[in-house]
Design an enzyme around this catalytic site. Sequence first.
Site, mmCIF file in Angstrom:
data_model
loop_
_atom_site.group_PDB
_atom_site.id
_atom_site.type_symbol
_atom_site.label_atom_id
_atom_site.label_comp_id
_atom_site.label_asym_id
_atom_site.label_seq_id
_atom_site.Cartn_x
_atom_site.Cartn_y
_atom_site.Cartn_z
ATOM 1 N N LYS A 28 86.095 2.790 60.262
ATOM 2 C CA LYS A 28 87.448 3.341 60.191
ATOM 3 C C LYS A 28 87.457 4.793 60.642
ATOM 4 O O LYS A 28 86.778 5.633 60.065
ATOM 5 C CB LYS A 28 88.026 3.247 58.776
ATOM 6 C CG LYS A 28 89.495 3.707 58.705
ATOM 7 C CD LYS A 28 90.117 3.400 57.355
ATOM 8 C CE LYS A 28 89.870 4.490 56.334
ATOM 9 N NZ LYS A 28 90.671 5.705 56.579
ATOM 10 N N ASP A 47 92.983 4.510 61.727
ATOM 11 C CA ASP A 47 93.915 4.611 60.606
ATOM 12 C C ASP A 47 94.692 5.931 60.684
ATOM 13 O O ASP A 47 94.384 6.885 59.977
ATOM 14 C CB ASP A 47 93.138 4.524 59.289
ATOM 15 C CG ASP A 47 94.050 4.484 58.075
ATOM 16 O OD1 ASP A 47 95.219 4.093 58.232
ATOM 17 O OD2 ASP A 47 93.591 4.851 56.976
ATOM 18 N N LYS A 99 98.166 5.775 60.514
ATOM 19 C CA LYS A 99 99.418 5.494 59.793
ATOM 20 C C LYS A 99 100.627 6.005 60.583
ATOM 21 O O LYS A 99 101.395 6.850 60.130
ATOM 22 C CB LYS A 99 99.378 6.093 58.380
ATOM 23 C CG LYS A 99 98.271 5.505 57.504
ATOM 24 C CD LYS A 99 98.305 6.093 56.091
ATOM 25 C CE LYS A 99 97.225 5.476 55.219
ATOM 26 N NZ LYS A 99 95.853 5.846 55.632
ATOM 27 N N LEU A 100 100.786 5.448 61.762
ATOM 28 C CA LEU A 100 101.860 5.867 62.649
ATOM 29 C C LEU A 100 103.227 5.693 61.976
ATOM 30 O O LEU A 100 103.502 4.672 61.339
ATOM 31 C CB LEU A 100 101.823 5.055 63.942
ATOM 32 C CG LEU A 100 100.515 5.160 64.750
ATOM 33 C CD1 LEU A 100 100.566 4.212 65.948
ATOM 34 C CD2 LEU A 100 100.268 6.587 65.211
ATOM 35 N N HIS A 101 104.077 6.707 62.126
ATOM 36 C CA HIS A 101 105.414 6.670 61.516
ATOM 37 C C HIS A 101 106.290 7.663 62.268
ATOM 38 O O HIS A 101 106.265 8.859 62.011
ATOM 39 C CB HIS A 101 105.330 7.042 60.035
ATOM 40 C CG HIS A 101 106.620 6.831 59.301
ATOM 41 N ND1 HIS A 101 106.799 7.209 57.993
ATOM 42 C CD2 HIS A 101 107.803 6.283 59.681
ATOM 43 C CE1 HIS A 101 108.024 6.903 57.600
ATOM 44 N NE2 HIS A 101 108.658 6.340 58.621
ATOM 45 N N ASP A 102 107.040 7.140 63.237
ATOM 46 C CA ASP A 102 107.852 8.005 64.091
ATOM 47 C C ASP A 102 108.929 7.129 64.724
ATOM 48 O O ASP A 102 109.094 5.968 64.334
ATOM 49 C CB ASP A 102 106.964 8.666 65.158
ATOM 50 C CG ASP A 102 107.469 10.046 65.578
ATOM 51 O OD1 ASP A 102 108.666 10.136 65.896
ATOM 52 O OD2 ASP A 102 106.672 10.994 65.592
ATOM 53 N N ILE A 103 109.640 7.642 65.711
ATOM 54 C CA ILE A 103 110.633 6.816 66.382
ATOM 55 C C ILE A 103 109.904 5.708 67.150
ATOM 56 O O ILE A 103 108.732 5.859 67.521
ATOM 57 C CB ILE A 103 111.519 7.656 67.324
ATOM 58 C CG1 ILE A 103 110.694 8.293 68.449
ATOM 59 C CG2 ILE A 103 112.269 8.724 66.532
ATOM 60 C CD1 ILE A 103 111.541 8.981 69.502
ATOM 61 N N PRO A 104 110.576 4.576 67.385
ATOM 62 C CA PRO A 104 109.884 3.438 68.016
ATOM 63 C C PRO A 104 109.197 3.762 69.335
ATOM 64 O O PRO A 104 108.079 3.305 69.579
ATOM 65 C CB PRO A 104 111.018 2.419 68.197
ATOM 66 C CG PRO A 104 111.957 2.705 67.074
ATOM 67 C CD PRO A 104 111.930 4.201 66.914
ATOM 68 N N THR A 125 97.053 3.127 48.016
ATOM 69 C CA THR A 125 96.264 2.871 46.810
ATOM 70 C C THR A 125 96.252 4.058 45.855
ATOM 71 O O THR A 125 95.840 3.925 44.714
ATOM 72 C CB THR A 125 94.818 2.494 47.175
ATOM 73 O OG1 THR A 125 94.300 3.444 48.103
ATOM 74 C CG2 THR A 125 94.771 1.106 47.790
ATOM 75 N N GLN A 161 91.701 7.363 44.056
ATOM 76 C CA GLN A 161 92.238 6.012 44.173
ATOM 77 C C GLN A 161 92.710 5.538 42.810
ATOM 78 O O GLN A 161 91.912 5.189 41.942
ATOM 79 C CB GLN A 161 91.167 5.064 44.728
ATOM 80 C CG GLN A 161 90.635 5.458 46.092
ATOM 81 C CD GLN A 161 91.662 5.272 47.196
ATOM 82 O OE1 GLN A 161 92.736 4.732 46.978
ATOM 83 N NE2 GLN A 161 91.334 5.728 48.390
ATOM 84 N N GLY A 215 84.313 3.804 51.664
ATOM 85 C CA GLY A 215 83.976 5.140 52.130
ATOM 86 C C GLY A 215 83.026 5.877 51.227
ATOM 87 O O GLY A 215 81.804 5.694 51.280
ATOM 88 N N ARG A 216 83.577 6.738 50.368
ATOM 89 C CA ARG A 216 82.769 7.686 49.608
ATOM 90 C C ARG A 216 81.720 7.043 48.717
ATOM 91 O O ARG A 216 80.682 7.645 48.457
ATOM 92 C CB ARG A 216 83.698 8.593 48.791
ATOM 93 C CG ARG A 216 84.419 9.618 49.649
ATOM 94 C CD ARG A 216 85.517 10.342 48.897
ATOM 95 N NE ARG A 216 86.693 9.503 48.724
ATOM 96 C CZ ARG A 216 87.848 9.932 48.208
ATOM 97 N NH1 ARG A 216 87.955 11.186 47.793
ATOM 98 N NH2 ARG A 216 88.878 9.129 48.102
#
Length: 241
Positions: free
Chosen positions: A49, A76, A78-83, A140, A199, A219-220
């Site tokens: 990842k 990872d 976490k895309l979050h924008d206009i289409p 999470t 978490q 991960g950790r």
Amino acid sequence: MDTTANAEAPLVDADHDVRRRLALVLDIDDLVVARRLGQTLRPWFGVVKVGLELYSAAGPDAIETMVELGYQVFVDLKLHDIPTTVNKSAKVLGSLGASYTTMHAMGGVDMMRAGVEGFNEGAAQAGMPEPCALAVTVLTSDDTAPPHILPKRVALAIEAGCGGLVCAVADARDARQMGPRLTIVTPGIRPAGTPTHDQARAATPQEAFDAGADLLVIGRAVTQAADPVVAASQLVESITL
């Protein structure tokens, strides 16, 4: 790295069926260090990842380096924008060889559909296998989300054509019932007896698989262990598929 435990304990490599379902988190801001760690832990992980930290430090080189090591790469961001922006960004990630990428389900159907289309198009143009776009349902670290949020976001992901979901182990069974064909990815994995860090909804690897998870994000618990090799071996030894 302390290698004393290595010398005393027999190491258990992961077979193909286990390795392809374990994703190693490389939250590191140095690509040289990340590459070295990825190479060392390759016998136990089939997916790696690349998150915001490593991507911010190394950009596309992080993806290409891990592909060269033989990993499937889970980007990872976490895309979050206009289409349009999500579509173009996902297209780039697909063209670089990413096998998975994430988008926030809260962004809605149009945004996620644009991301799915861009991701698939980028991979196809580069001659890569069809990738899997993942909708992030509830983080999470968030233990305050009301019960109606998960089914709403799973429904949005299905409508948008996402190939899978990212959700806590506690939500995996419900997510599987709502989307039986989706790939279920569960972060927040902590072997028994290890710290949960930030978490709020952690679970053990076996609990995740028992809940129906397809891909575990780890991960950790391994990368920050006194000996990551021993930690990876012990984690794999604790799993029964």
